[in-house]
Design a protein around this motif. Sequence first.
Motif, PDB file in Angstrom:
ATOM      1  N   THR A  40       0.726  -1.190   0.114  1.00 41.32           N
ATOM      2  CA  THR A  40       0.147  -0.125  -0.009  1.00 41.32           C
ATOM      3  C   THR A  40       0.929   1.121   0.038  1.00 41.32           C
ATOM      4  OG1 THR A  40      -1.830  -0.975   1.270  1.00 41.32           O
ATOM      5  CG2 THR A  40      -1.844   1.219   1.337  1.00 41.32           C
ATOM      6  N   TYR A  41       1.816   1.342   0.746  1.00 40.65           N
ATOM      7  CA  TYR A  41       2.847   2.533   0.751  1.00 40.65           C
ATOM      8  C   TYR A  41       3.494   2.470  -0.459  1.00 40.65           C
ATOM      9  CZ  TYR A  41       6.026   6.015   2.201  1.00 40.65           C
ATOM     10  OH  TYR A  41       6.591   7.085   2.402  1.00 40.65           O
ATOM     11  N   GLU A  42       3.955   1.485  -1.079  1.00 43.33           N
ATOM     12  CA  GLU A  42       4.610   1.621  -2.321  1.00 43.33           C
ATOM     13  C   GLU A  42       3.719   2.294  -3.453  1.00 43.33           C
ATOM     14  OE1 GLU A  42       6.959  -1.224  -5.450  1.00 43.33           O
ATOM     15  OE2 GLU A  42       5.558  -2.320  -4.224  1.00 43.33           O
ATOM     16  N   ILE A  43       2.635   2.135  -3.356  1.00 42.03           N
ATOM     17  CA  ILE A  43       1.640   2.712  -4.419  1.00 42.03           C
ATOM     18  C   ILE A  43       1.528   3.951  -3.996  1.00 42.03           C
ATOM     19  CG2 ILE A  43      -0.695   2.778  -5.128  1.00 42.03           C
ATOM     20  CD1 ILE A  43      -0.852  -0.417  -4.607  1.00 42.03           C
ATOM     21  N   HIS A  44       1.437   4.483  -2.810  1.00 40.60           N
ATOM     22  CA  HIS A  44       1.250   5.788  -2.522  1.00 40.60           C
ATOM     23  C   HIS A  44       2.642   6.474  -2.684  1.00 40.60           C
ATOM     24  CE1 HIS A  44       1.055   9.482  -0.268  1.00 40.60           C
ATOM     25  NE2 HIS A  44       2.175   9.345   0.373  1.00 40.60           N
ATOM     26  N   LEU A  67       7.314  16.085  -8.527  1.00 42.87           N
ATOM     27  CA  LEU A  67       6.510  14.940  -9.309  1.00 42.87           C
ATOM     28  C   LEU A  67       6.647  13.450  -8.689  1.00 42.87           C
ATOM     29  CD1 LEU A  67       7.195  15.954 -13.145  1.00 42.87           C
ATOM     30  CD2 LEU A  67       4.913  16.138 -12.030  1.00 42.87           C
ATOM     31  N   PRO A  68       5.548  12.830  -8.396  1.00 45.56           N
ATOM     32  CA  PRO A  68       5.699  11.495  -8.006  1.00 45.56           C
ATOM     33  C   PRO A  68       6.622  10.639  -9.056  1.00 45.56           C
ATOM     34  CG  PRO A  68       3.665  11.946  -8.162  1.00 45.56           C
ATOM     35  CD  PRO A  68       4.279  13.046  -8.853  1.00 45.56           C
ATOM     36  N   PRO A  69       7.319   9.657  -8.717  1.00 46.30           N
ATOM     37  CA  PRO A  69       8.019   8.837  -9.575  1.00 46.30           C
ATOM     38  C   PRO A  69       7.486   8.419 -11.024  1.00 46.30           C
ATOM     39  CG  PRO A  69       8.527   8.077  -7.528  1.00 46.30           C
ATOM     40  CD  PRO A  69       7.511   9.270  -7.567  1.00 46.30           C
ATOM     41  N   GLU A  70       6.239   7.815 -10.930  1.00 41.17           N
ATOM     42  CA  GLU A  70       5.555   7.647 -12.349  1.00 41.17           C
ATOM     43  C   GLU A  70       4.942   8.702 -12.872  1.00 41.17           C
ATOM     44  OE1 GLU A  70       2.876   4.391 -10.931  1.00 41.17           O
ATOM     45  OE2 GLU A  70       4.519   3.012 -10.583  1.00 41.17           O
TER      46      GLU A  70
END
Length: 68
Positions: free
Chosen positions: A15-19, A32-35
């Motif tokens: 869950t934290y990895e997705i966030h 920016l987020p990585p993705e």
Amino acid sequence: MLITGEAHTRHVLATYEIHYNTHRSHQDRDQLPPEAQEQPAVRHDLKPRKLLRTRILGGLVNEYRYAA
């Protein structure tokens, strides 16, 4: 947060990895987020907008966004 076992640990980390990869901003990527590939469009309207909160991991982490 009290971790109750291996399965719970895997769930919390996933869950934290997705966030972390899709929402959390990063200074070295110009906030920016990585993705993310580009900054979201800037809105300059002066209308008040409702802010929505999504609780992640029972409120340990929160994500915020404006309502449409």
